[in-house]
Design an enzyme around this catalytic site. Structure first.
Site, PDB file in Angstrom:
ATOM      1  N   LYS A   1      -1.347  -1.725  -0.813  1.00 31.24           N
ATOM      2  CA  LYS A   1      -1.602  -2.969  -0.110  1.00 31.24           C
ATOM      3  C   LYS A   1      -2.747  -3.282  -0.027  1.00 31.24           C
ATOM      4  O   LYS A   1      -3.477  -4.234  -0.182  1.00 31.24           O
ATOM      5  CB  LYS A   1      -0.917  -2.600   1.099  1.00 31.24           C
ATOM      6  CG  LYS A   1       0.560  -2.812   0.942  1.00 31.24           C
ATOM      7  CD  LYS A   1       1.632  -1.976   1.567  1.00 31.24           C
ATOM      8  CE  LYS A   1       2.989  -1.874   0.974  1.00 31.24           C
ATOM      9  NZ  LYS A   1       3.705  -0.764   1.507  1.00 31.24           N
TER      10      LYS A   1
ATOM     11  N   TRP B   1      10.328   1.063   7.812  1.00 32.71           N
ATOM     12  CA  TRP B   1       9.622   1.835   7.354  1.00 32.71           C
ATOM     13  C   TRP B   1       9.686   3.203   8.223  1.00 32.71           C
ATOM     14  O   TRP B   1       9.385   4.459   8.180  1.00 32.71           O
ATOM     15  CB  TRP B   1       7.997   1.597   6.947  1.00 32.71           C
ATOM     16  CG  TRP B   1       7.967   0.815   5.732  1.00 32.71           C
ATOM     17  CD1 TRP B   1       7.461  -0.403   5.564  1.00 32.71           C
ATOM     18  CD2 TRP B   1       8.381   1.156   4.287  1.00 32.71           C
ATOM     19  NE1 TRP B   1       7.958  -0.773   4.224  1.00 32.71           N
ATOM     20  CE2 TRP B   1       8.273   0.158   3.392  1.00 32.71           C
ATOM     21  CE3 TRP B   1       8.821   2.395   3.816  1.00 32.71           C
ATOM     22  CZ2 TRP B   1       8.630   0.292   2.281  1.00 32.71           C
ATOM     23  CZ3 TRP B   1       9.175   2.482   2.589  1.00 32.71           C
ATOM     24  CH2 TRP B   1       8.903   1.337   1.729  1.00 32.71           C
TER      25      TRP B   1
ATOM     26  N   ASP C   1       1.280   5.573  10.396  1.00 27.49           N
ATOM     27  CA  ASP C   1       1.432   4.875   8.936  1.00 27.49           C
ATOM     28  C   ASP C   1       0.664   3.552   9.084  1.00 27.49           C
ATOM     29  O   ASP C   1       1.006   2.620   9.575  1.00 27.49           O
ATOM     30  CB  ASP C   1       2.834   4.706   8.584  1.00 27.49           C
ATOM     31  CG  ASP C   1       3.091   4.061   7.217  1.00 27.49           C
ATOM     32  OD1 ASP C   1       2.355   3.666   6.479  1.00 27.49           O
ATOM     33  OD2 ASP C   1       4.408   3.845   7.021  1.00 27.49           O
TER      34      ASP C   1
HETATM   35  C1  LIG Z   1       4.762   0.074   1.583  1.00 29.86           C
HETATM   36  C2  LIG Z   1       4.866   0.823   2.706  1.00 29.86           C
HETATM   37  C3  LIG Z   1       5.424   2.166   2.680  1.00 29.86           C
HETATM   38  C4  LIG Z   1       6.064   2.774   1.318  1.00 29.86           C
HETATM   39  O1  LIG Z   1       4.763   3.105   0.460  1.00 29.86           O
HETATM   40  P1  LIG Z   1       4.946   3.886  -0.611  1.00 29.86           P
HETATM   41  O2  LIG Z   1       3.411   4.209  -1.012  1.00 29.86           O
HETATM   42  O3  LIG Z   1       5.680   3.040  -1.750  1.00 29.86           O
HETATM   43  O4  LIG Z   1       5.618   5.149  -0.471  1.00 29.86           O
HETATM   44  C5  LIG Z   1       5.593   2.782   3.780  1.00 29.86           C
HETATM   45  N1  LIG Z   1       5.250   2.310   5.225  1.00 29.86           N
HETATM   46  C6  LIG Z   1       4.719   1.263   5.079  1.00 29.86           C
HETATM   47  C7  LIG Z   1       4.049   0.597   6.564  1.00 29.86           C
HETATM   48  C8  LIG Z   1       4.348   0.399   4.030  1.00 29.86           C
HETATM   49  O5  LIG Z   1       4.053  -0.806   4.225  1.00 29.86           O
END
Ligand SMILES: *Cc1c(COP(=O)(O)O)cnc(C)c1O
Length: 359
Positions: A195, A101, A171
């Protein structure tokens, strides 16, 4: 009704109490004769939902008054573009490369400016979090970007790096609300909802006010933080049902005792699994001990070709989606807030049985 323990990395489990409340309220929300999905986003009832969700999140995370909470769409992946489009005044930013990511975030940011990779664990398959030091940061960087929890690799920052006056952008998609954090150490925190917050389609952004209003000239209106900040996340139609579900999840966390209590529960769940893996010579954790995530726990069975069989038999035992990400292999148990302790206990019992039968 049959419910399984769902170890999916995302979308992932939601608390049963939340689903049942949503079910009860579905056809006729608060005697409106409508479901939340059918309510105008400008109605009084929806205003109560969105302000209620924001107030609860502020309370749970202890968000200071000089931060805005935005409810937007586009997932965490859209933040990969929004962050540089809004923050890259000097045209450069520092990124820490801790996994798939992070790499995607860097790839996107490169379209808008210079990306300096100030630390990386890629040469070691992202099995640890690199140590960061104040003098690694470029004093002229517009921000420093980290991925606090690496969903695929199963690593997490144990400490928030001190970036001084440079805004820290995180993030936090896979560990927001899982443990106590000091929001004031961050410039921006963003997270896709699927999540730890609610259903997919909603993205939460927590942003310090001085970082709003500096978007580049080419920034599309919908990607400008100011657009969403000025309109209370109601510039256009927001993901109304997702915001409603997020509010129910925030209420559920509050009832459990808030983030402090959920953190204790998460640490207990993670240690059940890590301790068992450590005690077994059949399973192994690929992650360095000081960098372990308490949300996503990958494990492997070295030397034996048993992954497929493990995943299949686990599914038959009501333990779903344990296949590891293709880039890591093996298995991965994602044990977000909604996973009960009993789910992890059931997984550990299954692992013991599988070990005995296949050793
Ligand atoms: C799941 C995830 C993403 C992607 O998220 P989307 O909402 O599908 O764009 C980005 N960064 C991390 C750390 C993730 O776990």
């Amino acid at each position: 009704m049959k419910r399984v323990y769902n170890f999916s990395a995302g979308p992932s489990m939601l608390p049963l109490a939340v689903l049942e409340k949503a079910q009860r309220e579905l056809p006729d929300y608060k005697e409106s004769g409508m479901s939340v999905m059918e309510l105008s986003h400008r109605s009084g009832l929806f205003t109560d939902i969105i302000t209620g969700a924001e107030d609860l999140l502020r309370e749970l995370m202890n968000i200071p008054d000089n931060y805005k909470v935005l409810f937007v769409q586009g997932g965490a992946s859209q933040q990969f573009a929004m962050v540089p489009l809004n923050l890259m005044k000097n045209g450069k930013a520092d990124y820490v490369n801790t996994g798939s990511w992070s790499k995607k975030a860097m790839k996107e940011a490169k379209k808008y400016g210079q990306v300096n990779v100030i630390a990386s664990s890629e040469e070691d398959n992202f099995t640890y979090i690199p140590k960061l030091d104040q003098n690694m940061f470029d004093p002229e960087a517009d921000y420093v970007h980290i991925t606090t929890n690496n969903t695929i690799e199963g690593t997490a920052f144990r400490e928030v790096p001190d970036t001084g006056n440079i805004p820290l952008v995180a993030d936090m998609s896979s560990n927001i609300l899982s443990e106590e954090i000091d929001v004031s150490k961050f410039g921006i925190i963003y997270a896709g909802a699927q999540k730890n917050i609610g259903p997919a389609g909603l993205t939460v952004v927590i942003i310090r006010e001085d970082l709003i209003g500096n978007a580049s000239d080419i920034c599309p209106t919908m990607l400008d933080y100011q657009t969403h900040s000025e309109s209370g996340s109601l510039y256009n139609t927001p993901p109304t049902y997702g915001i409603y579900m997020a509010k129910l999840v925030f209420e559920w966390i509050k009832e459990l005792g808030g983030i402090h209590a959920i953190q204790k529960r998460n640490e207990l769940k993670a240690s059940l699994l890590y301790d068992y893996i450590a005690s077994s010579d059949f399973y192994q954790s690929p992650v360095a001990e000081d960098s372990r995530s308490i949300m996503n726990i990958p494990f492997v069975i070295p030397g034996l070709d048993l992954d497929g069989q493990f995943v299949k038999e686990a599914k038959e035992a009501g333990l779903e989606t344990l296949k590891g990400h293709r880039s890591v292999g093996g298995m991965r148990a994602s044990i977000y807030n909604a996973m009960p302790v009993e789910g992890v206990e059931a997984l550990v019992s299954f692992m013991k049985k599988f070990e005995e039968e296949n050793k």
